[in-house]
Design a protein around this motif. Sequence first.
Motif, PDB file in Angstrom:
ATOM      1  N   GLN A 258      -5.202  -0.654   1.926  1.00  0.00           N
ATOM      2  CA  GLN A 258      -5.282  -0.831   0.481  1.00  0.00           C
ATOM      3  C   GLN A 258      -6.421  -1.775   0.126  1.00  0.00           C
ATOM      4  OE1 GLN A 258      -1.713  -1.624  -2.095  1.00  0.00           O
ATOM      5  NE2 GLN A 258      -2.643  -3.649  -2.318  1.00  0.00           N
TER       6      GLN A 258
ATOM      7  N   ALA B 269      -1.330   2.142   6.946  1.00  0.00           N
ATOM      8  CA  ALA B 269      -1.614   2.036   5.520  1.00  0.00           C
ATOM      9  C   ALA B 269      -2.789   1.090   5.314  1.00  0.00           C
ATOM     10  CB  ALA B 269      -0.394   1.537   4.751  1.00  0.00           C
TER      11      ALA B 269
ATOM     12  N   ASN C 130      -1.895   5.918   2.773  1.00  0.00           N
ATOM     13  CA  ASN C 130      -0.960   5.653   3.857  1.00  0.00           C
ATOM     14  C   ASN C 130      -0.545   6.951   4.544  1.00  0.00           C
ATOM     15  OD1 ASN C 130       1.569   6.730   2.648  1.00  0.00           O
ATOM     16  ND2 ASN C 130       1.397   5.004   1.241  1.00  0.00           N
ATOM     17  N   TYR C 131      -0.201   6.774   5.799  1.00  0.00           N
ATOM     18  CA  TYR C 131       0.355   7.854   6.607  1.00  0.00           C
ATOM     19  C   TYR C 131       1.667   7.357   7.198  1.00  0.00           C
ATOM     20  CZ  TYR C 131       1.540  10.240  10.943  1.00  0.00           C
ATOM     21  OH  TYR C 131       2.236  10.868  11.944  1.00  0.00           O
TER      22      TYR C 131
ATOM     23  N   LYS D  32       3.252   4.433  11.659  1.00  0.00           N
ATOM     24  CA  LYS D  32       2.758   4.439  10.287  1.00  0.00           C
ATOM     25  C   LYS D  32       1.454   3.651  10.220  1.00  0.00           C
ATOM     26  CE  LYS D  32       4.583   0.412   7.821  1.00  0.00           C
ATOM     27  NZ  LYS D  32       5.340  -0.022   6.641  1.00  0.00           N
TER      28      LYS D  32
ATOM     29  N   PHE E 100      -4.848   2.853  -2.586  1.00  0.00           N
ATOM     30  CA  PHE E 100      -4.267   2.817  -1.249  1.00  0.00           C
ATOM     31  C   PHE E 100      -4.205   4.217  -0.637  1.00  0.00           C
ATOM     32  CE2 PHE E 100      -0.593   3.431  -4.047  1.00  0.00           C
ATOM     33  CZ  PHE E 100       0.091   4.477  -3.432  1.00  0.00           C
TER      34      PHE E 100
ATOM     35  N   TYR F 134       0.347  13.555  -2.576  1.00  0.00           N
ATOM     36  CA  TYR F 134       0.774  13.489  -1.185  1.00  0.00           C
ATOM     37  C   TYR F 134       0.931  14.887  -0.604  1.00  0.00           C
ATOM     38  CZ  TYR F 134       5.319  14.250  -3.410  1.00  0.00           C
ATOM     39  OH  TYR F 134       6.340  14.753  -4.168  1.00  0.00           O
TER      40      TYR F 134
ATOM     41  N   GLU G 138      -0.585  10.176   1.908  1.00  0.00           N
ATOM     42  CA  GLU G 138      -0.529   9.858   0.476  1.00  0.00           C
ATOM     43  C   GLU G 138      -1.732   9.028   0.056  1.00  0.00           C
ATOM     44  OE1 GLU G 138       2.390   7.556  -2.763  1.00  0.00           O
ATOM     45  OE2 GLU G 138       2.884   7.582  -0.625  1.00  0.00           O
TER      46      GLU G 138
ATOM     47  N   PRO H 136       0.827  -1.221   0.000  1.00  0.00           N
ATOM     48  CA  PRO H 136       0.000   0.000   0.000  1.00  0.00           C
ATOM     49  C   PRO H 136       0.857   1.264   0.000  1.00  0.00           C
ATOM     50  CG  PRO H 136       0.047  -0.942   2.190  1.00  0.00           C
ATOM     51  CD  PRO H 136       0.826  -1.877   1.317  1.00  0.00           C
ATOM     52  N   ALA H 137       1.630   1.446  -1.053  1.00  0.00           N
ATOM     53  CA  ALA H 137       2.522   2.601  -1.171  1.00  0.00           C
ATOM     54  C   ALA H 137       2.960   2.721  -2.626  1.00  0.00           C
ATOM     55  CB  ALA H 137       3.738   2.440  -0.255  1.00  0.00           C
TER      56      ALA H 137
END
Length: 769
Positions: free
Chosen positions: A523, A521, A535-536, A519, A533, A592, A574, A123-124
């Motif tokens: 997805q 995430a 994510n943080y 973090k 996805f 992002y 993002e 998921p990025a």
Amino acid sequence: MKLFFLFIIIYFFVAKNLSAQEISGTVSDSIRHIFLKDVNIFIPGLKKGTVSDENGEFLIDVTGLSNITLVISHIGYKTIKIPVSLTTGKSLKFYIKLSLETKNISQVIVSATRTNRGLKDIPASVTLITKNDIKELPVDATDDILKYNSAMVIDRKNGIFSKNSSVTMRGLNSTARTLIMLDGVPLNKADGGGVNWNRINMESIDRIEVVKGPGSALYGGNAMAGVVNVITGEPSDTLAGSFRVSYGSCNTVGSRLWIGNSFPFSKKLYWNINTFYRQGDGYLIRPENLRDSTDVKTYLKEYNIGGRIGYAINDSNRVEGGYDLYDDKRGDGIRVYDPEGGYNRYKTNHAYLRYSGNIGDFKIDANSYFQLENYLNQKEQLKTDKLPPFPVTQYVLYLVNSHRNDYGIWLATTKNIFQNHKFTAGVDYKMGTVNASDFYFTSTDTVTTTGALSSYAIFFQDEFNFFNDHLKFIVGIRSDAISFHDASFNIAAPSAQSSLIAQYDQIYSDTLWLALSPKFAVQYSFINNTKLFFNYGHGFRPGTLDDMCRNGNITKGIKLANPHLNPESIDNFEIGSTFNIKETITVEPAVYYSLGNNFHYFVGTGDTVFETTKPKPILKRENISQVEIMGAELNIAYKPLENLVFSASYAYNHSVIKKFDTRRFVSKNLTAKYIMEVPDQRFSVSGLLRTIYCNFMLAYSYTGRMFADDENTIKNPDSFTVDFKLSKIVSDKFFVSMGIQNLTNETYIDAKGNLGMSRFYMFEAGYKF
């Protein structure tokens, strides 16, 4: 009676052969038309199969069979199935052509989660650059492979004659904010955060993994912008490798070798060796209107030798170690009296020892390493003071001798908890030291800088999968304790040469910082390898030893040490996706937003000193209040035909100082100023055409305008390069190529006032075995 038995024997022999059935044929590459060895040809459901020989030929006995299906597969190629209807007593022959498998979505990477994952499961924003991709690119240095990737900025203005390179991404400047690894071992130095890309042998690279966005929850400092992991090839059961020689512009010659195998007395014991050598005359880097008798061509001499040895304990456990030595010398283009003139030299010893395997239900990855770098920088110059009453010329010669040592132990373990739950935990220890001395041969000065940076960390990560792996969650957190200690700056017997920094002679106090990096995430994967996805990630980074300990001259002015520099941090959000259109187009958009606090930034103190007649600002790395980054990326891959591939990437960044503490910096206000050395746009496009005669690749890369100073008064113009490569596989083992970088011969002046590389040719010939 004897004649009767002889007749019976002959009858059955002839009958058997008359009814025997065989399938034979050859297998070749559909584009290059070379025969393929070790292709698997088998019949599902039956214990019948074979592999092709060196000439691509195969033979299968299908006596007694009727309707079957042949399955033909080979690593790196698309698997095909051929239905076959057999007629009794009739043999068949096939001429099979395999197409390269260009989809990367199913390939496995390790850098994003420290565990094996397919690209579609991350998921990025993740990019995988394969060995097949690399061999087609018109590049002569490992870091240049990345310049066709969106959001990545590569600063190598002097081409292969650059002493180092800066690799940044996601609107952040400084290589220290991007974690660079070689086979999972970090290469960023604690002293300056930089990486010596020159020492990586391109011949040994199997793939490069790029993960964008903060990775501090897994990797700690240096991973604020993202992670780049260069992974070298694994030895095979049979002797395999490649060797090439090259000749290019500036009388540049070189060679590269990679070879590996298992030991004949034990298939469990394996090894490989890689080495390269290159030297070149260089070019005059000072603009023609500024040259004088001290200007000479830069030059280059470098070599590397390394290898690894490993032991496969069983199918799931192995231990291996590796070592390499790199030594180079690159002239800086100035020579007065010394035959070697000014130069930069890096001598690096690098080694690692790793265990990976399974102990019960736990997967273990333990890695220890060291990197010992001895950096030598000789400077000689004539300084002329033209102020009244008369000009005075002074000759200066000094040598910087810096020992930079980095060590570490990384340990991670992963366990599957239930069918849809994977838990990862680990501990890390890193330590970096510097012991540098500046020896002045034309005065009495000896300047010494020492310092150490240690970090201890523990991290946890949980992965959850639902709805047949369509929905994924990843949560993680890491805690770091960082210690700055044993640091000092000292000048013995100071003279006029060091008068500007003599007052900063001191022993620095020890400092301890703590940091938490979470973090999250999520997805969702749709059909046809499409994913969406969010994510943080929270990233952090302590200061470098160079910023906290060292005072002295840099390109921009006079730099003062800041031992009170606190760690910086960033929060990044993002949203992105990957989707395919009719299996010919892959589109990967992402947007992002990042907010950085206590950001490390070179800030002018407001004071200026004169070195001869040239004013030089006094600078100091400071924690400015807050920076804001908004960005968008788009990657597109289009394959209209089997032998034609187009790729394009675009990145936009709006990187500004959001808040600036004017109470601490009364001499200026940088609020709303752009972050220096960050381009507002990056764009690249490339096309690859494969034919029976040769392969052609043409690539265009554009970098937008950026500022070279904190107050945005010095603007570096936008720039572009056009690169070209023509390659030909003469047979299944021999290959030749011609690459041209900067085809249009556009030259630019960098921030140091030096000319960038003009058009550069490179011819190569090689042998693969």
